[in-house]
Scaffold this motif. Sequence first.
Motif, PDB file in Angstrom:
ATOM      1  N   UNK A  64      34.207  26.876  42.854  1.00  0.00           N
ATOM      2  CA  UNK A  64      34.590  27.466  41.566  1.00  0.00           C
ATOM      3  C   UNK A  64      33.354  27.875  40.774  1.00  0.00           C
ATOM      4  N   UNK A  65      32.277  27.099  40.878  1.00  0.00           N
ATOM      5  CA  UNK A  65      31.031  27.458  40.194  1.00  0.00           C
ATOM      6  C   UNK A  65      30.451  28.747  40.778  1.00  0.00           C
ATOM      7  N   UNK A  66      30.471  28.859  42.103  1.00  0.00           N
ATOM      8  CA  UNK A  66      29.973  30.078  42.740  1.00  0.00           C
ATOM      9  C   UNK A  66      30.838  31.279  42.353  1.00  0.00           C
ATOM     10  N   UNK A  67      32.139  31.064  42.219  1.00  0.00           N
ATOM     11  CA  UNK A  67      33.038  32.136  41.784  1.00  0.00           C
ATOM     12  C   UNK A  67      32.680  32.597  40.372  1.00  0.00           C
ATOM     13  N   UNK A  68      32.481  31.648  39.446  1.00  0.00           N
ATOM     14  CA  UNK A  68      32.149  32.013  38.070  1.00  0.00           C
ATOM     15  C   UNK A  68      30.781  32.672  37.979  1.00  0.00           C
ATOM     16  N   UNK A  69      29.861  32.293  38.853  1.00  0.00           N
ATOM     17  CA  UNK A  69      28.572  32.972  38.886  1.00  0.00           C
ATOM     18  C   UNK A  69      28.752  34.437  39.260  1.00  0.00           C
TER      19      UNK A  69
ATOM     20  N   UNK B 267      34.877  37.639  46.686  1.00  0.00           N
ATOM     21  CA  UNK B 267      34.742  36.765  47.847  1.00  0.00           C
ATOM     22  C   UNK B 267      33.361  36.903  48.475  1.00  0.00           C
ATOM     23  N   UNK B 268      32.910  38.143  48.654  1.00  0.00           N
ATOM     24  CA  UNK B 268      31.578  38.364  49.230  1.00  0.00           C
ATOM     25  C   UNK B 268      30.484  37.753  48.353  1.00  0.00           C
TER      26      UNK B 268
ATOM     27  N   UNK C  62      29.078  23.036  51.666  1.00  0.00           N
ATOM     28  CA  UNK C  62      29.315  24.479  51.601  1.00  0.00           C
ATOM     29  C   UNK C  62      30.473  24.906  52.501  1.00  0.00           C
ATOM     30  N   UNK C  63      30.647  24.240  53.622  1.00  0.00           N
ATOM     31  CA  UNK C  63      31.696  24.601  54.576  1.00  0.00           C
ATOM     32  C   UNK C  63      33.101  24.389  54.029  1.00  0.00           C
ATOM     33  N   UNK C  64      33.243  23.687  52.914  1.00  0.00           N
ATOM     34  CA  UNK C  64      34.564  23.448  52.328  1.00  0.00           C
ATOM     35  C   UNK C  64      35.092  24.673  51.584  1.00  0.00           C
TER      36      UNK C  64
ATOM     37  N   UNK D 199      37.203  30.238  51.182  1.00  0.00           N
ATOM     38  CA  UNK D 199      38.152  31.166  50.570  1.00  0.00           C
ATOM     39  C   UNK D 199      37.978  31.167  49.057  1.00  0.00           C
ATOM     40  N   UNK D 200      38.479  32.240  48.462  1.00  0.00           N
ATOM     41  CA  UNK D 200      38.414  32.344  47.009  1.00  0.00           C
ATOM     42  C   UNK D 200      39.321  31.293  46.379  1.00  0.00           C
TER      43      UNK D 200
END
Length: 891
Positions: A295-300, A331-332, A352-354, A357-358
């Motif tokens: 979720x943090x990577x998504x918000x970034x 996603x990318x 990271x492997x967890x 998916x978005x």
Amino acid sequence: MSEHRRKPPPPQGGGRAAARRGQPGPSSGRRAAPRGAAEPSADSYGDEPAYGSRAEARRATQRGGGRRRGPDNTGPGRGRAAAASASPRFIDYPRAGKDGWQRWLPSWKLVATVCVAFFGSLVAVAGIGYAMVAVPDVAKTANAQNNVYEWSDGSVMVATGGEINRQNLNYAQIPAEMRYAVISQENKTFETDSGVDPVGIARAFVNMARGGQTQGGSTITQQYVKNARLDDQSQTISRKFKEIFIAIKVGATVPKEEVMAGYLNSAYYGRGAYGIQAAARAYFDKDAKDLDAGECAFLAAMLKGATYYDPAGAVSIDPSATPAANTARATRQMQDTLSKMVEYNHLSAAERSKYTKLPTVQSPHANGQLSGQIGYLVDLAKGYLISHKETGVTADKLQQGGYTIRTTFDKKKVGQLEKAVETVRKANIKPELRKDTDKYVQFGGASVDPKSGAIKAIYGGEDWTKHFTDNADATGAQVGSTFKPFVLAAAMKWGVRDPDGPEEQPQDERTKASWKSLYSGKNKLKIQEYNGRVWTDKEGKEWLQANDGDESKGNPPDYKIDLRYAMRFSVNSAFVQLGMDVGLDKVKQSALDAGVLENSLASSSFPSFSIGTSDPSAIRMAGSYATFAASGTQRDPYSVSQVSGKDGVIYTHKTKSKDAFTSDVADNVTDVLKTVVDKGTGTAARLPGRDVAGKTGTTDGNKSAWFVGYTPQLSTAISMFRMDDQAKPKDRKFLEMYGTGGQKEIHGASFPAQIWHDYMIEALQNEPPAKFPTPVPLGKALNVEPSPAPVPSATQTPTTSPSPSPSPSESELEPSPSATITCGFFGCRDGGNGNGGNGNGGNGGNGGNDTGGFNGGTDTGGAGDPSPSTSATETTGTGTSRGTFFGGQGG
């Protein structure tokens, strides 16, 4: 004593005067110049003053005057010192004493002096700048204003769009994964750098100097400074300089922890959310401290611009920002961020492997002020402002607020359109009773003023806070046979090609077609190229075009009908063949000229293009039909008429018109479309006492239905389809409407035409009835050679030819009122004509679904058309057919 020191004799005969003049007297005693020597120049003897004695001359020479010249008149004479050189210049450039290119080559002293002066000035400016700026306080400066949106009459619609939704967190409350996500993606040296990136700064200034877009700072510190200065968002070099000085000072005086917390608390994540806490609530409905690494990577990723990364999409702002495209981009970006976190040792590979998916994201619409239709209207206006550069309003500027935006939306008409849709929905759509057929039913609509292009009303969906796609804008729903008027317009504007000529033919080799032209209405017609060759696909398959209900229209054996009749009952075979004769490139150009956007058009490589495999929006369909209503003058639909800021009006819309079609072409198309409403498939849209032109349309698999129609004052498009827009983007698809609303299948002539009628009755109640222009006969009647008389058989009822009416608008070549025998895969069946007591029964429901061709599509029939000998009762019939080999489209 040498000769040259011998005292000359006193002058005689004017010798003194001659000496004063610098010329020898008759007996001056000077030696005569050698034979052939040049006369003394004015620069030497001729202008040299005379002296009374050698001592006086010597003293004068010592003072620098009157020095004797050498024999070549360039240097000092014998026994005399050279004259003192001229005073040296402060900057010896071009260089003295040098010739050619060397004069322009600066000396190392000059270069060194300039460099020292330049860098010294920079140091001085930097020192002054550093001393003058102050470290900003994000909590005090990061504020924004609301934007005020107005109805077309100037009354306030809503004040929204610039509010700050933010709750600050301290450094310890922000997840480490969030901090390292932005560090890994944006500024991997953040924890050790000085706060500025010289390379990024240079790149930004070079871009600005070239006139390109102003670029932001490339470090987190610079972004933090930019976020803290929302009160000054001017795109100038001076502002950029100031931000650099502030960033340097922040980097030197503010702890990294404070900078990181300030950046994450002030950054904009989309959905009106400033700061990590507001973003966590907006996307995941949880506190920031509970966010996981994915979720943090998504918000970034959202920090790069939510318009293009929010999975909900932002099509109203940019057509390319679809939910599917945004999901793919997000996603990318998310996966790239996670990979970099592993690379920079901020995340373990196992953790990271967890996150492959978005993460699941909640609805983006939560602002109660934007409920109902208001949110759709605001989104449409915002999209117009940002996509039209002439407004001067960018996405960033709009987010900061402070604008008053006058829209084109008529408050009454918006309410009337919403009421018309909801009335039909509540009366017919029962998802609690017919879950499999009535669930996910959606409607869309738009209404455009033909005289200006102003969008007067839209219907985007049930509620902006619950339904996330603006159904008035691009939805992907195919338009079916509402596309056929563009085929007719192309035939009248450019004409059909000479079958003996090349594929590309100039205008003078073509023949413009009249609506009286005859084309085959045969079901499963074998479609041909313009030159008579049978059309086949790359695999060699022929195209057999089906009609509504698998019914042939016209009299056997050739089933010829004129184009007015073919439009009136939406006969697919006739228009598909007409499109091939004209050329699908011209059909495409006709649609573009009318106002359809090219990115909404399907491939024109297949015959089905002519019957609506494309998916223009309701706004664009209403706008393109408005071109016919305006006698061929095209005006792009627009939603904003004026924008004001703190300094007054900054933008006023100026209507731009272009001639898409001649008035003769447009008015003839309108006249043909009138009969669709008067006594064709669109009778449900009749408005008592008013001229109405329009067209029905239904697509393959009964997945969408349309009615698009207009009066001289207003053009309106209504669409209907089924789709679960809350499903994941990859699972969103159009669903069939067989059985929806309790009907066997949905046609453009049913619910869409009813909604159109109910809305237009109300919207035009204060408008006096207006008539369409009387069309001027246009083009040549093609294929009018008489057809062989049909041979009666045991299975066919003898047919009779219709008697033409003296009125041009009633001269359609119609099929016989007797039964039509149609044969298909499952045998032959009667077309629906029967005896009704002492006379013939009514024409049996020229309606239904028709398909043909392998690119999909269906068509809607509608009310029956009684012949003079039939009963006066009109009936509506339906039916379904499937074309041979392929899918198809109709209306």
